[in-house]
Motif scaffolding. Structure first.
Motif, PDB file in Angstrom:
ATOM      1  N   MET A 198      -6.351  -5.609  -9.856  1.00 22.55           N
ATOM      2  CA  MET A 198      -4.893  -5.796  -9.410  1.00 22.55           C
ATOM      3  C   MET A 198      -3.844  -4.867 -10.029  1.00 22.55           C
ATOM      4  N   PRO A 199      -4.091  -4.207 -11.196  1.00 23.57           N
ATOM      5  CA  PRO A 199      -3.180  -3.302 -11.684  1.00 23.57           C
ATOM      6  C   PRO A 199      -3.331  -2.106 -10.966  1.00 23.57           C
ATOM      7  N   LEU A 200      -4.677  -1.667 -10.678  1.00 24.16           N
ATOM      8  CA  LEU A 200      -4.818  -0.522  -9.697  1.00 24.16           C
ATOM      9  C   LEU A 200      -4.408  -0.540  -8.292  1.00 24.16           C
ATOM     10  N   VAL A 201      -4.572  -1.763  -8.001  1.00 28.79           N
ATOM     11  CA  VAL A 201      -3.773  -2.076  -6.197  1.00 28.79           C
ATOM     12  C   VAL A 201      -2.218  -1.758  -6.574  1.00 28.79           C
ATOM     13  N   TRP A 202      -1.573  -2.556  -7.528  1.00 27.92           N
ATOM     14  CA  TRP A 202      -0.183  -2.230  -7.617  1.00 27.92           C
ATOM     15  C   TRP A 202       0.118  -0.662  -8.001  1.00 27.92           C
ATOM     16  N   LEU A 203      -0.632   0.007  -8.789  1.00 27.20           N
ATOM     17  CA  LEU A 203      -0.364   1.342  -8.964  1.00 27.20           C
ATOM     18  C   LEU A 203      -0.467   2.141  -7.851  1.00 27.20           C
ATOM     19  N   THR A 204      -1.478   1.923  -6.677  1.00 29.80           N
ATOM     20  CA  THR A 204      -1.527   2.536  -5.412  1.00 29.80           C
ATOM     21  C   THR A 204      -0.477   2.060  -4.484  1.00 29.80           C
ATOM     22  N   ILE A 205       0.106   0.784  -4.790  1.00 30.85           N
ATOM     23  CA  ILE A 205       1.087   0.390  -3.658  1.00 30.85           C
ATOM     24  C   ILE A 205       2.347   1.102  -4.185  1.00 30.85           C
ATOM     25  N   LEU A 206       2.635   1.346  -5.422  1.00 28.76           N
ATOM     26  CA  LEU A 206       3.951   1.853  -5.996  1.00 28.76           C
ATOM     27  C   LEU A 206       3.910   3.402  -5.812  1.00 28.76           C
ATOM     28  N   LYS A 207       2.692   3.957  -5.895  1.00 27.26           N
ATOM     29  CA  LYS A 207       2.395   5.446  -5.317  1.00 27.26           C
ATOM     30  C   LYS A 207       2.776   5.577  -3.886  1.00 27.26           C
ATOM     31  N   ARG A 208       2.418   4.879  -3.168  1.00 25.55           N
ATOM     32  CA  ARG A 208       2.669   4.879  -1.728  1.00 25.55           C
ATOM     33  C   ARG A 208       4.178   4.713  -1.481  1.00 25.55           C
ATOM     34  N   PHE A 209       4.561   3.693  -2.142  1.00 23.77           N
ATOM     35  CA  PHE A 209       6.121   3.224  -1.529  1.00 23.77           C
ATOM     36  C   PHE A 209       6.966   4.432  -2.379  1.00 23.77           C
ATOM     37  N   GLU A 210       6.788   5.216  -3.313  1.00 16.58           N
ATOM     38  CA  GLU A 210       7.628   6.302  -3.839  1.00 16.58           C
ATOM     39  C   GLU A 210       7.310   7.498  -2.806  1.00 16.58           C
ATOM     40  N   GLN A 211       6.147   7.632  -2.149  1.00 13.36           N
ATOM     41  CA  GLN A 211       6.081   8.846  -1.348  1.00 13.36           C
ATOM     42  C   GLN A 211       6.808   8.596  -0.001  1.00 13.36           C
ATOM     43  N   THR A 212       7.216   7.415   0.413  1.00 12.77           N
ATOM     44  CA  THR A 212       8.096   7.193   1.387  1.00 12.77           C
ATOM     45  C   THR A 212       9.544   7.824   1.425  1.00 12.77           C
ATOM     46  N   GLU A 213       9.839   7.969   2.790  1.00 11.88           N
ATOM     47  CA  GLU A 213      11.185   8.817   2.612  1.00 11.88           C
ATOM     48  C   GLU A 213      12.213   8.091   2.091  1.00 11.88           C
TER      49      GLU A 213
END
Length: 146
Positions: free
Chosen positions: A126-141
């Motif tokens: 779950m921490p790895l999933v959250w970091l991936t989600i946050l990374k993707r969220f930061e990459q959005t415009e």
């Protein structure tokens, strides 16, 4: 000093993650569900309660690592997960014993039931999933963090 700050932040967040995860597991064990009580309270619902609880608990260290340790966030979250598992394995032992990681793996994965294996997977992933989600969220415009 930077490395000391990094290690102290990771260890403090690991203790926080352990405390939050163990409290949500305890709530699910006490059969105080966050949603309605199910008539046939099977293992699936118990696993789901634990995974949801650990997912909520895992958001806190993942968000803080993503906010404060951008360059070493994957290393930091790895330390957080590993030390949290050490603490989970050392419930009845001194917290500094590194053998707790092996104990936690043996008791939950090798000798545990489906609920224990689900908790182990949730604490690990779950921490790895959250970091991936946050990374993707930061990459959005358009994001709320900028």
């Amino acid at each position: 000093m930077t490395y000391l700050r990094f290690i102290l932040l990771s260890l403090c967040l690991a203790i926080c993650y352990y405390a939050l995860a163990i409290s949500t597991i305890g709530i699910a064990t006490g059969n105080q569900a966050w949603w309605q009580q199910w008539q046939d309270d099977g293992a699936f619902y118990h696993i789901a309660q634990n995974v949801i609880g650990v997912a909520v608990a895992a958001f806190v260290p993942a968000f803080l690592v993503n906010s404060y340790e951008k360059s070493k966030k994957w290393l930091s979250i790895s330390i957080i997960i590993a030390f949290s598992m050490v603490l989970h394995g050392n419930v009845n032992y001194p917290p500094w014993e590194l053998e707790g990681l092996i104990r936690f793996f043996n008791e939950s994965v090798l000798n545990g039931d489906a609920v224990s294996q689900g908790i182990f997977a949730a604490i690990l992933l779950m921490p790895l999933v959250w970091l991936t989600i946050l990374k993707r969220f930061e990459q959005t415009e358009h994001n709320i963090f900028s």
